[in-house]
Design a protein around this motif. Sequence first.
Motif, PDB file in Angstrom:
ATOM      1  N   PHE A 104      64.175 102.542   7.934  1.00  0.00           N
ATOM      2  CA  PHE A 104      63.883 101.573   8.998  1.00  0.00           C
ATOM      3  C   PHE A 104      64.701 101.935  10.223  1.00  0.00           C
ATOM      4  O   PHE A 104      65.927 102.076  10.145  1.00  0.00           O
ATOM      5  CB  PHE A 104      64.233 100.155   8.529  1.00  0.00           C
ATOM      6  N   ILE A 105      64.017 102.087  11.356  1.00  0.00           N
ATOM      7  CA  ILE A 105      64.665 102.398  12.629  1.00  0.00           C
ATOM      8  C   ILE A 105      64.158 101.394  13.655  1.00  0.00           C
ATOM      9  O   ILE A 105      62.947 101.213  13.796  1.00  0.00           O
ATOM     10  CB  ILE A 105      64.320 103.835  13.100  1.00  0.00           C
ATOM     11  N   THR A 106      65.085 100.743  14.371  1.00  0.00           N
ATOM     12  CA  THR A 106      64.662  99.790  15.399  1.00  0.00           C
ATOM     13  C   THR A 106      65.559  99.851  16.616  1.00  0.00           C
ATOM     14  O   THR A 106      66.761 100.078  16.501  1.00  0.00           O
ATOM     15  CB  THR A 106      64.630  98.344  14.845  1.00  0.00           C
ATOM     16  N   ASP A 107      64.952  99.630  17.771  1.00  0.00           N
ATOM     17  CA  ASP A 107      65.704  99.514  19.023  1.00  0.00           C
ATOM     18  C   ASP A 107      65.710  98.070  19.527  1.00  0.00           C
ATOM     19  O   ASP A 107      66.088  97.803  20.652  1.00  0.00           O
ATOM     20  CB  ASP A 107      65.119 100.443  20.086  1.00  0.00           C
ATOM     21  N   THR A 108      65.301  97.127  18.668  1.00  0.00           N
ATOM     22  CA  THR A 108      65.042  95.753  19.101  1.00  0.00           C
ATOM     23  C   THR A 108      65.789  94.725  18.251  1.00  0.00           C
ATOM     24  O   THR A 108      65.786  94.814  17.026  1.00  0.00           O
ATOM     25  CB  THR A 108      63.530  95.463  19.023  1.00  0.00           C
ATOM     26  N   HIS A 109      66.410  93.754  18.921  1.00  0.00           N
ATOM     27  CA  HIS A 109      67.025  92.595  18.275  1.00  0.00           C
ATOM     28  C   HIS A 109      66.237  91.341  18.664  1.00  0.00           C
ATOM     29  O   HIS A 109      65.800  91.215  19.808  1.00  0.00           O
ATOM     30  CB  HIS A 109      68.453  92.351  18.801  1.00  0.00           C
ATOM     31  N   HIS A 110      66.097  90.398  17.748  1.00  0.00           N
ATOM     32  CA  HIS A 110      65.628  89.055  18.089  1.00  0.00           C
ATOM     33  C   HIS A 110      66.858  88.245  18.453  1.00  0.00           C
ATOM     34  O   HIS A 110      67.534  87.688  17.597  1.00  0.00           O
ATOM     35  CB  HIS A 110      64.903  88.405  16.911  1.00  0.00           C
ATOM     36  N   GLY A 111      67.208  88.201  19.727  1.00  0.00           N
ATOM     37  CA  GLY A 111      68.378  87.473  20.184  1.00  0.00           C
ATOM     38  C   GLY A 111      69.486  88.393  20.653  1.00  0.00           C
ATOM     39  O   GLY A 111      69.440  89.611  20.457  1.00  0.00           O
ATOM     40  N   SER A 114      76.115  89.348  21.205  1.00  0.00           N
ATOM     41  CA  SER A 114      77.350  89.955  21.670  1.00  0.00           C
ATOM     42  C   SER A 114      78.197  88.991  22.505  1.00  0.00           C
ATOM     43  O   SER A 114      79.346  89.258  22.748  1.00  0.00           O
ATOM     44  CB  SER A 114      77.040  91.211  22.489  1.00  0.00           C
ATOM     45  N   ASP A 115      77.619  87.885  22.940  1.00  0.00           N
ATOM     46  CA  ASP A 115      78.372  86.895  23.702  1.00  0.00           C
ATOM     47  C   ASP A 115      77.710  85.529  23.520  1.00  0.00           C
ATOM     48  O   ASP A 115      76.786  85.381  22.742  1.00  0.00           O
ATOM     49  CB  ASP A 115      78.444  87.280  25.190  1.00  0.00           C
ATOM     50  N   LYS A 116      78.205  84.545  24.258  1.00  0.00           N
ATOM     51  CA  LYS A 116      77.592  83.214  24.170  1.00  0.00           C
ATOM     52  C   LYS A 116      76.229  83.249  24.851  1.00  0.00           C
ATOM     53  O   LYS A 116      76.099  83.592  26.012  1.00  0.00           O
ATOM     54  CB  LYS A 116      78.485  82.168  24.821  1.00  0.00           C
ATOM     55  N   SER A 117      75.215  82.894  24.090  1.00  0.00           N
ATOM     56  CA  SER A 117      73.858  82.938  24.609  1.00  0.00           C
ATOM     57  C   SER A 117      73.134  81.687  24.127  1.00  0.00           C
ATOM     58  O   SER A 117      72.970  81.485  22.932  1.00  0.00           O
ATOM     59  CB  SER A 117      73.162  84.205  24.112  1.00  0.00           C
ATOM     60  N   ASN A 127      62.140  83.893  15.716  1.00  0.00           N
ATOM     61  CA  ASN A 127      60.988  84.450  16.442  1.00  0.00           C
ATOM     62  C   ASN A 127      60.794  83.808  17.820  1.00  0.00           C
ATOM     63  O   ASN A 127      59.926  84.220  18.576  1.00  0.00           O
ATOM     64  CB  ASN A 127      59.709  84.340  15.616  1.00  0.00           C
ATOM     65  N   LYS A 128      61.634  82.816  18.169  1.00  0.00           N
ATOM     66  CA  LYS A 128      61.604  82.216  19.507  1.00  0.00           C
ATOM     67  C   LYS A 128      62.731  82.757  20.392  1.00  0.00           C
ATOM     68  O   LYS A 128      62.792  82.475  21.584  1.00  0.00           O
ATOM     69  CB  LYS A 128      61.736  80.683  19.417  1.00  0.00           C
ATOM     70  N   ARG A 129      63.653  83.505  19.812  1.00  0.00           N
ATOM     71  CA  ARG A 129      64.749  84.083  20.588  1.00  0.00           C
ATOM     72  C   ARG A 129      64.229  85.274  21.386  1.00  0.00           C
ATOM     73  O   ARG A 129      63.385  86.031  20.914  1.00  0.00           O
ATOM     74  CB  ARG A 129      65.879  84.519  19.655  1.00  0.00           C
ATOM     75  N   PRO A 130      64.723  85.474  22.615  1.00  0.00           N
ATOM     76  CA  PRO A 130      64.240  86.604  23.414  1.00  0.00           C
ATOM     77  C   PRO A 130      64.629  87.938  22.787  1.00  0.00           C
ATOM     78  O   PRO A 130      65.678  88.055  22.155  1.00  0.00           O
ATOM     79  CB  PRO A 130      64.921  86.411  24.771  1.00  0.00           C
ATOM     80  N   LEU A 131      63.769  88.922  22.978  1.00  0.00           N
ATOM     81  CA  LEU A 131      64.042  90.259  22.454  1.00  0.00           C
ATOM     82  C   LEU A 131      65.048  90.972  23.352  1.00  0.00           C
ATOM     83  O   LEU A 131      65.010  90.860  24.570  1.00  0.00           O
ATOM     84  CB  LEU A 131      62.754  91.071  22.371  1.00  0.00           C
ATOM     85  N   HIS A 132      65.940  91.710  22.721  1.00  0.00           N
ATOM     86  CA  HIS A 132      66.927  92.533  23.427  1.00  0.00           C
ATOM     87  C   HIS A 132      66.810  93.949  22.876  1.00  0.00           C
ATOM     88  O   HIS A 132      66.607  94.142  21.678  1.00  0.00           O
ATOM     89  CB  HIS A 132      68.344  91.983  23.230  1.00  0.00           C
TER      90      HIS A 132
END
Length: 197
Positions: A104-111, A114-117, A127-132
């Motif tokens: 499995f290789i991914t360049d994408t996080h759901h959310g 790394s800091d307060k968000s 699945n409602k969190r913005p993609l990073h």
Amino acid sequence: MSDERSSNYGLGEILTNGIALIYTKLFWRKARLIRLPIRVRGKQCMSYGTGFTVGYSCRIEMNGVKAKAKLIIGDNCVIGDYAHIVANYKVVIGSGVLMASRVFITDTHHGNYSDKSEDSLPIVPPNKRPLHYKEVSIGDNVWLGENVSILPGVSIGDGCIIGANAVVTKNIPKNSIAAGNPAKVIKKYDLKLDKWI
């Protein structure tokens, strides 16, 4: 040292591979063999070199904005069965890379963790969190073992071996063997001594 690998395919697999070869020559002209089934979203966003080979039931996704070069794969790259690659931003895979099954290789996080968000709080459904996104880079002549996971922002240098079941969360320098969860370097190739130490 001789190479004693040989084909031990049964009749069913010979027929299946024959159909896959026809499919490959029609739709993946530079590739060596694309085994079916394969699921590709956004094929126009990827490029691959000659000798590209894919195992059974692989899934490759390039969602979102359609842009060239989201997924770049070098020459003679072999991807094992059930691999899953997510390249929504950018994933670069070098030449001569060998992947075992279920990589499995991914360049994408759901959310963003790394800091307060405010949009990545535990009370927000994943699945409602913005993609990073963070670019992933895998060098030439890398071997990824069974069930390896490579997470966003990781760079793996040329000549590396990543042991089975490893979860790669940080960069791995070239000519290293890494294993574990999270993956850590356990050996390096010493060019002066000409051996793994």
